[in-house]
Every structure is written in structure tokens, then in C-alpha cells.
Design a protein around this motif. Structure first.
Motif, PDB file in Angstrom:
ATOM      1  N   VAL A 195      -2.124   7.295  14.849  1.00  0.00           N
ATOM      2  CA  VAL A 195      -1.978   6.125  15.710  1.00  0.00           C
ATOM      3  C   VAL A 195      -2.234   4.884  14.861  1.00  0.00           C
ATOM      4  CG1 VAL A 195      -2.851   4.914  17.739  1.00  0.00           C
ATOM      5  CG2 VAL A 195      -2.699   7.413  17.749  1.00  0.00           C
ATOM      6  N   VAL A 196      -1.196   4.094  14.655  1.00  0.00           N
ATOM      7  CA  VAL A 196      -1.310   2.875  13.868  1.00  0.00           C
ATOM      8  C   VAL A 196      -1.972   1.789  14.705  1.00  0.00           C
ATOM      9  CG1 VAL A 196      -0.002   1.018  12.777  1.00  0.00           C
ATOM     10  CG2 VAL A 196       0.599   3.394  12.317  1.00  0.00           C
ATOM     11  N   LEU A 197      -3.031   1.200  14.162  1.00  0.00           N
ATOM     12  CA  LEU A 197      -3.741   0.123  14.834  1.00  0.00           C
ATOM     13  C   LEU A 197      -3.160  -1.239  14.474  1.00  0.00           C
ATOM     14  CD1 LEU A 197      -7.406   1.355  14.231  1.00  0.00           C
ATOM     15  CD2 LEU A 197      -5.900   1.863  16.173  1.00  0.00           C
ATOM     16  N   GLU A 198      -2.757  -1.394  13.223  1.00  0.00           N
ATOM     17  CA  GLU A 198      -2.146  -2.640  12.781  1.00  0.00           C
ATOM     18  C   GLU A 198      -1.343  -2.384  11.513  1.00  0.00           C
ATOM     19  OE1 GLU A 198      -5.597  -5.144  12.018  1.00  0.00           O
ATOM     20  OE2 GLU A 198      -5.475  -4.695   9.866  1.00  0.00           O
ATOM     21  N   SER A 199      -0.465  -3.315  11.202  1.00  0.00           N
ATOM     22  CA  SER A 199       0.319  -3.218   9.969  1.00  0.00           C
ATOM     23  C   SER A 199       0.434  -4.590   9.349  1.00  0.00           C
ATOM     24  CB  SER A 199       1.713  -2.641  10.235  1.00  0.00           C
ATOM     25  OG  SER A 199       2.493  -3.544  11.007  1.00  0.00           O
ATOM     26  N   SER A 200       0.645  -4.602   8.033  1.00  0.00           N
ATOM     27  CA  SER A 200       0.843  -5.855   7.295  1.00  0.00           C
ATOM     28  C   SER A 200       2.194  -5.797   6.592  1.00  0.00           C
ATOM     29  CB  SER A 200      -0.264  -6.053   6.266  1.00  0.00           C
ATOM     30  OG  SER A 200      -1.537  -6.097   6.896  1.00  0.00           O
ATOM     31  N   SER A 201       2.935  -6.897   6.665  1.00  0.00           N
ATOM     32  CA  SER A 201       4.295  -6.927   6.120  1.00  0.00           C
ATOM     33  C   SER A 201       4.584  -8.247   5.427  1.00  0.00           C
ATOM     34  CB  SER A 201       5.331  -6.719   7.244  1.00  0.00           C
ATOM     35  OG  SER A 201       5.182  -5.468   7.864  1.00  0.00           O
ATOM     36  N   LEU A 202       5.504  -8.179   4.478  1.00  0.00           N
ATOM     37  CA  LEU A 202       5.996  -9.378   3.807  1.00  0.00           C
ATOM     38  C   LEU A 202       6.631 -10.341   4.800  1.00  0.00           C
ATOM     39  CD1 LEU A 202       7.815  -7.741   0.765  1.00  0.00           C
ATOM     40  CD2 LEU A 202       5.857  -9.298   0.593  1.00  0.00           C
ATOM     41  N   VAL A 203       6.496 -11.635   4.535  1.00  0.00           N
ATOM     42  CA  VAL A 203       7.184 -12.644   5.345  1.00  0.00           C
ATOM     43  C   VAL A 203       7.941 -13.588   4.412  1.00  0.00           C
ATOM     44  CG1 VAL A 203       5.500 -12.502   7.202  1.00  0.00           C
ATOM     45  CG2 VAL A 203       5.171 -14.183   5.382  1.00  0.00           C
TER      46      VAL A 203
END
Length: 578
Positions: free
Chosen positions: A284-292
Motif C-alpha cells: 500500500v503506497v502512502l505517498e510518492s515523489s516525482s519529477l516536475v
């Protein structure tokens, strides 16, 4: 070693004390899940039920509203998969064309269908860990729901305990984001979003903070849920990549009860699996970080449409096919449906855009259509002007099937003729929906994501859609499934070595391991076994790992619908609970 198979345990078979104990453990956030349309009905699972006119009026008003559906656990965006996939008699649908039509609730019983009878409103990792322990101890299967955008019914499961992640909010932005555990020189401009954040809120935040987020084409799709883990296409994908290409880090609770950070520097195998292996499988993914990207990305926008008269779409599709390779090299991405096109590119000037589209614009005008080619200053400006009015409808009984169409088809006369003939074959039954959202120009490094490599050498993600109504007969429902398979087969025939989109494939995607993951499947399977050795998480066509097999609508020779389940779990307590 794979544990021996045991029977699936239904929630109703457990002592009430076990559910009460779980509720205490999760801080009182265990709730009963019921169909959103239940207040409108007089019967519920074959028993008399007190219809609530006031509550029903609210359901009728919001039945086709994404904002209403996303806030109600018992409402999913594609309503049909909650019921048609479980039996011939189960449904709790209103008439989407007229939700106040009384025939829906006077002529039909409301059934629980595939809606989980219990769910936990997840607020932290502790809630997820408690659910894992409960499932492992009791045999009650788990399912994960976020915003409910799911064309294959994976986020719902009959007689399961659901983890509802919609309320995991939060968003932040950093110009110097360093993935946890990585060297300080690995700095990125990135956003971090909670699992429950919808794209409309993300886009608004991004615009206010002077950056651009590359994301979905619907306001309520979750930015950290199945969209990103299944691939994640955008109309900006041709230039800026898929969601999985841009993902830098995941915070996830794996089925062994561990809270992990997965990125290129730690748990890198899990990081790779989450970049395309699909949601609902590895944890279960709680949060993700991605390029902007910077906010100030001027977009050339093309909005073309014309009325359909006779066979005037035939020449339209021929022009589209003949220009696809050129447009692909110019960065155009967008959506084509029937006789309308909404495309964008960040690579051309306004004069170049008009020149690029001259042939198709002339044709649209010759058919008494309208052509708008304009410059908008940012993605958010495009989103608010065009996407909110063009996003896919909800509350529907749609069935979808898709195929990734290789770029090679658009580079030869023979290939273009094959593509054209395949579209002509389906036009008597449906207009194709074409998403120009493949990462054709993106500088992808082979092997860094786990989606099928077919994404990176395709121009179109093409789909064919069939449907049925709230009062359709069993034969009509069966026909809708079978027709959908037949329509998509036209595209399979000319792209046998390509793939399909995990988030939007056929319910009965043939050879789906190959279609969704290609050569990456075996490695994904080994990672699944490592982080989920008991098979606590699984869903329909999420990999057919050797633990749980959940089959949705089955059309057999006698036109019967069934649900087949087989679960492998090990805990001696099960014998005492039976």
C-alpha cells in the motif's frame, strides 16, 4: 514453498468480536461498505429495505459526478464492474442517462455485488499493518481502493476487507529533493503527494507554486495510486515521459508489515517493480515523489471537431494515420474521439502548429466543423479550459479494451493501410478512442521501468469501448463483453508483438502477462514473492502470482456469470473459526 490452498473466508463467517477488535486497533475507522445507490432501493440482497428518499435524491444528483463518487466508498467510477462480474442477478445500478428513473429501483434488487462489506479509512501505516495482520490471521482477503478509477474492477472484491487510501492527503514541493539514502548530489526538482491526492488539486497546487506536474486526464484520479504504478500516461507524455519514468521514490507498507522507502538507492528492486508492476500488488503506497517541470511551458493547443455525416470519418481517420508519424516527431499528444481532436505540443510555435495541422484543419472545415489552434501559457490553463469538459464520464456501464500501436505501422504505406482497415472494421460498432500519450520522444533508459517496453516504440494507445444499460438482459451483457474482445482483436492482429496498458486493458486481456509487462514479468514475479511471501495482496490480472486467483465476470457456454476464488494462506486459527 507455496502454502496449501484453503477456502476463502467470508467476513460474515467471523465472530463479531474480531471485527470489534480490529475497529479498536484502527482507531474506530472500520466501517461497513454498501453500494452508493442503496438508499434508492426497497430490497437489499433479497431482503426488505427501507428506502430513503432524501438520501436517494442526493445519490441521483451526484450519480454521474466524479467529485460525488470519489468521496463515497461505495461508489466507483465504472459502476458496471461492481455487479456484472459477480452473478447474473446482482446489481445496484441507477439509470445513468436519467438517475431518477424509478425503473431501476422498482424492478431490481440492490445487491452488495463486489463492494467490500468492510473497509478501513486508512490514515497511517499502522492501519495498513493492522489490516495485513487481520487478513493473515483470518483468511479474509484484502483489496485496495483509492479514488475508484478502475476499468477492470481491481479495487473491489466481494467478501473482502478494503483499505481506502483516499484520505492520505498532503503535497509538498522541493527544488532540491534528494531521494532518501541517496548521495546529496542526486538532487531533483520534485513534488511529493499523498496517495489520496487527486490530480485537480495537484495541478492547482503546482500552478500556485510555479511548476508543472505531469499527470492524468481526469480531476479525481489519484496521483500516487494505480495511475502511476500501472504506467501513467498524459497528453504531455510524448515529451516528458510516463508517470513511471518520472517517479523518484515511494513510501510503501509491504505485506510483511514493513514501512519501506523505495528508490534508486534503497529497496531498488521494489522501486523498479512499482514503476509499472501495477497497483494493489506489492503493498500500500502512502505517498510518492516525482519529477516536475517549470510552470511556464507554453502549449500549442489544437481543438478540432466536426459533425458526423454518413462515412465522413473515413477520410478523417486516413488523414490522422498519414500524419501520425510527423506529429509524433513534433511532440503532439492528446485525445482523439470520434470526430474530435484535442492535442497539445510544447515544442512548436503557433505558426508551426498551424502549418503542422493544415491538412486536417482543411478537412474539418470542409465538413462544417470548427478549428481552434491557440497558445495557452501553462498546463493548468489547458486543464481548466479543456480537460474538465472532456474527461471520461463516470457512473457508466462501459467496458474498455486497449492496444499500444507500434510506431512502425505509421512509417510504411502497408502499415498505414493495416491501421486504417483495422479502424474501418470497428466503425460499424464503435468509434475508437485514441490517446496520443506514449513516450515516443522521451529520453528513456531501457530497463529502468517495469511496464512493457512496447510503450516506448508506440505512437497510439487505442481503445474500443462497449457498454450495456442498467436494465440490460444477461444476453446483452454477454454480447457487450464478447463484442469488446472482438473489436480489440482487430488491433491485436496487426500488432501481435506489442502490448496493452495495465490500467485500461480488456477485462479478459489475452496473454496479459506479456501484454502488460513483456520480458519484465518473471522478475516482477520474483519481487512479488520476496515482499509478499504469503500472497496477502492480489487482484484480477495483477500478475496471477501463485497465491490468489480472483476471476471477475466469466461468460461460459451457458451464458452464466460466476465468481471464482482460490486463496492460499496459512494460519491454524482458520480451522477454529469455521
Amino acid at each position: 514453498m507455496i502454502p496449501p490452498a484453503i477456502a476463502l473466508v467470508a467476513p460474515s463467517a467471523l465472530p463479531r468480536a474480531l471485527w470489534d477488535s480490529l475497529n479498536v486497533t484502527v482507531g474506530g475507522r472500520l466501517a461497513q461498505g454498501t453500494p452508493v445507490s442503496l438508499p434508492c432501493f426497497n430490497t437489499y440482497d433479497g431482503q426488505s429495505y427501507q428506502r430513503n428518499g432524501t438520501a436517494c435524491a442526493a445519490v441521483e444528483s451526484g450519480y454521474t459526478s466524479p467529485s460525488f463518487r470519489v468521496e463515497n466508498f461505495g461508489a466507483y467510477m465504472q459502476a458496471s464492474l461492481l455487479f456484472s462480474r459477480t452473478s447474473t442477478s446482482e446489481q445496484c445500478l441507477l439509470d445513468m442517462s436519467n438517475p431518477s428513473n424509478p425503473q431501476a429501483w422498482t424492478n431490481f434488487n440492490c445487491s452488495q455485488g463486489a463492494i467490500p462489506p468492510y473497509y478501513i479509512e486508512v490514515r497511517s501505516a499502522k492501519d495498513v499493518i493492522a489490516a495485513y495482520a487481520f487478513s493473515e490471521a483470518t483468511g479474509v482477503p484484502l483489496t485496495i481502493k483509492n479514488a475508484g478509477h478502475d476499468y477492470k474492477g481491481r479495487s473491489s472484491l466481494k467478501n473482502s476487507l478494503a483499505l481506502w487510501t483516499l484520505n492520505l492527503k498532503g503535497i509538498s514541493y522541493s527544488k532540491t529533493f534528494v531521494p532518501e539514502g541517496c548521495p546529496r548530489h542526486l538532487k531533483y526538482t520534485a513534488m511529493t503527494v499523498g496517495a489520496g491526492m487527486g490530480w485537480a488539486d495537484v495541478y492547482q497546487y503546482a500552478d500556485a507554486n510555479n511548476f508543472t506536474a505531469i499527470g492524468g486526464y481526469h480531476q479525481t484520479i489519484g496521483a500516487s495510486g494505480g495511475w502511476i504504478m500501472g504506467g501513467g500516461h498524459s497528453v504531455l507524455t510524448p515529451v516528458f515521459g510516463l508517470g513511471v519514468d518520472r517517479a523518484l521514490e515511494f513510501k510503501i507498507v509491504t505485506p510483511d508489515g514493513s514501512v519501506r522507502t523505495a528508490n534508486e538507492c534503497q529497496n531498488s528492486d521494489l522501486y523498479w517493480a512499482l514503476r509499472g508492476g501495477g497497483g494493489g500488488t506489492f503493498g500500500v503506497v502512502l505517498e510518492s515523489s516525482s519529477l516536475v517541470e517549470p510552470r511556464t511551458i507554453p502549449l500549442q493547443v489544437a481543438n478540432l471537431s466536426f459533425p458526423i455525416v454518413g462515412n465522413n470519418t473515413h477520410d478523417w481517420f486516413k488523414i490522422l494515420i498519414n500524419n501520425t508519424y510527423k506529429w509524433g516527431t513534433e511532440g503532439w499528444g492528446g485525445h482523439i474521439q470520434g470526430s474530435s481532436l484535442i492535442n497539445v505540443t510544447p515544442l512548436l510555435s503557433i505558426d508551426q502548429a498551424k502549418e503542422s495541422l493544415q491538412e486536417v484543419s482543411d478537412y474539418v472545415l470542409s465538413q462544417n466543423g470548427t478549428v481552434v489552434v491557440e497558445t495557452l501559457p501553462s498546463w493548468y490553463a489547458f486543464f481548466t479550459k479543456y480537460v474538465l469538459a472532456a474527461e471520461a464520464p463516470v457512473g457508466t456501464e462501459y467496458l474498455l479494451g486497449t492496444r499500444l500501436m507500434p510506431s512502425s505501422l505509421f512509417q510504411t504505406q502497408t502499415g498505414m493501410e493495416q491501421m486504417y482497415n483495422a479502424i474501418l472494421n470497428i466503425l460499424p460498432y464503435a468509434y475508437p478512442y485514441i490517446v496520443v500519450g506514449t513516450p515516443f520522444l522521451y529520453n528513456h533508459t531501457a530497463g529502468t521501468t517495469s511496464v512493457t517496453p512496447a510503450w516506448y516504440n508506440s505512437f497510439w494507445h487505442i481503445s474500443a469501448r462497449t457498454s450495456f444499460l442498467f436494465n440490460s438482459t444477461l444476453a446483452a451483457k454477454v454480447n457487450a463483453y464478447q463484442l469488446g474482445n472482438q473489436l480489440v482483436q482487430n488491433f491485436y492482429n496487426i500488432s501481435p508483438d506489442s502490448g496493452a496498458y495495465f490500467n485500461e486493458g480488456l477485462v479478459y486481456e489475452p496473454n496479459y502477462q506479456q501484454s502488460y509487462w513483456g520480458p519484465n514479468y518473471d522478475r516482477l514475479l520474483s519481487i512479488k514473492k520476496k515482499y509478499d511471501p504469503l500472497g496477502l495482496l492480489d487482484c484480477w490480472q495483477c500478475g496471477e502470482f501463485p497465491y490468489m486467483f480472483i476471476q471477475p465476470l466469466v461468460v461460459d457456454s451457458e451464458l452464466m456469470f460466476q465468481l471464482g476464488s482460490r486463496v492460499n494462506l496459512t494460519r491454524g486459527i482458520l480451522a477454529g473459526l469455521k
